[in-house]
Design an enzyme around this catalytic site. Structure first.
Site, PDB file in Angstrom:
ATOM      1  N   ARG A 154       0.899  -1.195  -0.201  1.00 25.67           N
ATOM      2  CA  ARG A 154      -0.053  -0.249   0.053  1.00 25.67           C
ATOM      3  C   ARG A 154       0.998   1.309   0.169  1.00 25.67           C
ATOM      4  NH1 ARG A 154      -3.466  -2.514  -1.778  1.00 25.67           N
ATOM      5  NH2 ARG A 154      -5.572  -3.036  -1.053  1.00 25.67           N
TER       6      ARG A 154
ATOM      7  N   HIS B 278      -1.198   0.000  -9.923  1.00 25.59           N
ATOM      8  CA  HIS B 278      -2.028  -0.861  -9.246  1.00 25.59           C
ATOM      9  C   HIS B 278      -2.523  -1.986  -9.786  1.00 25.59           C
ATOM     10  CE1 HIS B 278      -4.499  -0.929  -5.011  1.00 25.59           C
ATOM     11  NE2 HIS B 278      -4.163  -2.318  -5.495  1.00 25.59           N
TER      12      HIS B 278
END
Ligand code: NAP
Length: 304
Positions: free
Chosen positions: A219, A267
């Site tokens: 993250r 991502h």
């Protein structure tokens, strides 16, 4: 008949066939719907992009089943009192292993030197063997442990670090210092929690060997961005390959885009795959109906 509300409209096309099929295979008599009276919903299949944010009216719902592995965007929702399960999907794990192994090998073998070689320089320097390239993985859960196993299979000496003691892994603050000190390649696979935010900061970056490579498919918030940019500027960090960011999509003026020693991937390290994920969801619904414990239950206090 069990009512399953599929509350992730953007993903419906992928699951419309797979989920009913997986439920039938699991022997669960269920109908999957995209709209329902909240009082009649037994299970909710969920993604953070879902318009559903108030879980209070879902009074008979036995579990909320996340399609995402990371649950930081839902775990603190005060209306969510139902059990929350995160996604542990074999397809997602496979994708993450491929991303981590691929980017590790890129840096280990120095592939860029030969791919981007405008001067046609004949540099016969051979890379070391994998066994001579220590890799550290922070976060030895479903994804970190699978990546560590794959890297070990290629002979990389892998040091793992996680919150609780595990065989062959480091833990705790002293363990983190030890894990960082040898990390020529560092892989971040921690969840975002108050304890892991900015875990890679000026102090911890300084513990890495000079020229270390950082791979972050975990993250964005795990990294103090200003500290990483400073470490890249000084050359202390040799390269950062980043898949996740505090703000996504990464704003077009973010310094990561233009930094010569940063690789941005959007991502895409690992996606939940409908075929395998539908079977994970179906198994959890089968368990719920049989009164068996759910798989991959999130601990709200821990945050993952
Ligand atoms: P997981 O199975 O829950 O594993 C999390 C690991 O992190 C565990 O080993 C846990 O330690 C460790 N951990 C948590 N808090 C810690 C702390 N404060 N200090 C040290 N270790 C800590 O999760 P996962 O399935 O492997 O997924 C990891 C993360 O990957 C997700 O949360 C998500 O953010 C990210 N992800 C990214 C993508 C992508 O496409 N980029 C895709 C999927 C997931 P213990 O085992 O000791 O509790």
């Amino acid at each position: 008949m069990t009512t399953v509300l599929f509350a992730a409209p953007a993903l419906w096309a992928e699951y419309e066939t797979e989920l009913p099929k997986a439920l039938a295979e699991a022997g669960v008599a269920a109908h999957v719907v995209t709209m329902a009276d909240p009082a009649e919903v037994d299970y909710i299949v969920y993604a953070p992009s879902s318009p559903l944010q108030d879980f209070a009216p879902y009074v008979r719902t036995k579990a909320v089943l996340s399609l995402w592995a990371g649950v930081e965007r839902i775990v603190n929702n005060p209306t969510l009192t139902q059990p929350l399960c995160r996604m542990v999907d074999p397809g997602l794990t496979e994708g993450m292993v491929e991303w981590v192994v691929g980017h590790t090998l890129r840096h280990h073998l120095g592939m860029d030197r030969h791919i981007v070689n405008p001067g046609h320089i004949w540099d016969p320097t051979c890379p070391p063997l994998a066994r001579e390239r220590p890799v550290t993985v922070l976060g030895m859960g479903a994804l970190g442990s699978a990546c560590a196993a794959a890297l070990r299979g290629l002979n990389f000496p892998v040091t793992g670090w996680s919150r609780t003691p595990k065989p062959g892994c480091l833990h705790g603050e002293a363990g983190l210092r030890q894990a960082l000190a040898t990390a020529q390649i560092l892989v971040l696979l921690l969840p975002k929690t108050p304890q892991t935010e900015n875990i890679l900061n000026a102090e911890t970056l300084a513990l890495l060997p000079h020229g270390a490579v950082v791979l972050n498919p975990g993250r964005g918030a795990l990294i103090d961005d200003a500290a990483l940019l400073a470490a890249l500027e000084s050359g202390h960090v040799g390269h950062a390959t980043l898949d996740v960011f505090r703000v996504e999509p990464l704003p077009s003026d973010h310094p990561y885009w233009s930094h010569p020693r940063v690789t941005v991937t959007p991502h895409i390290a690992a996606d939940t795959r409908a075929h395998s994920a539908a079977r994970v969801i179906a198994e959890n619904i089968r368990r719920g109906e049989a009164g068996e414990p759910f798989l991959h239950l999130v601990d709200r206090v821990r945050g993952y």
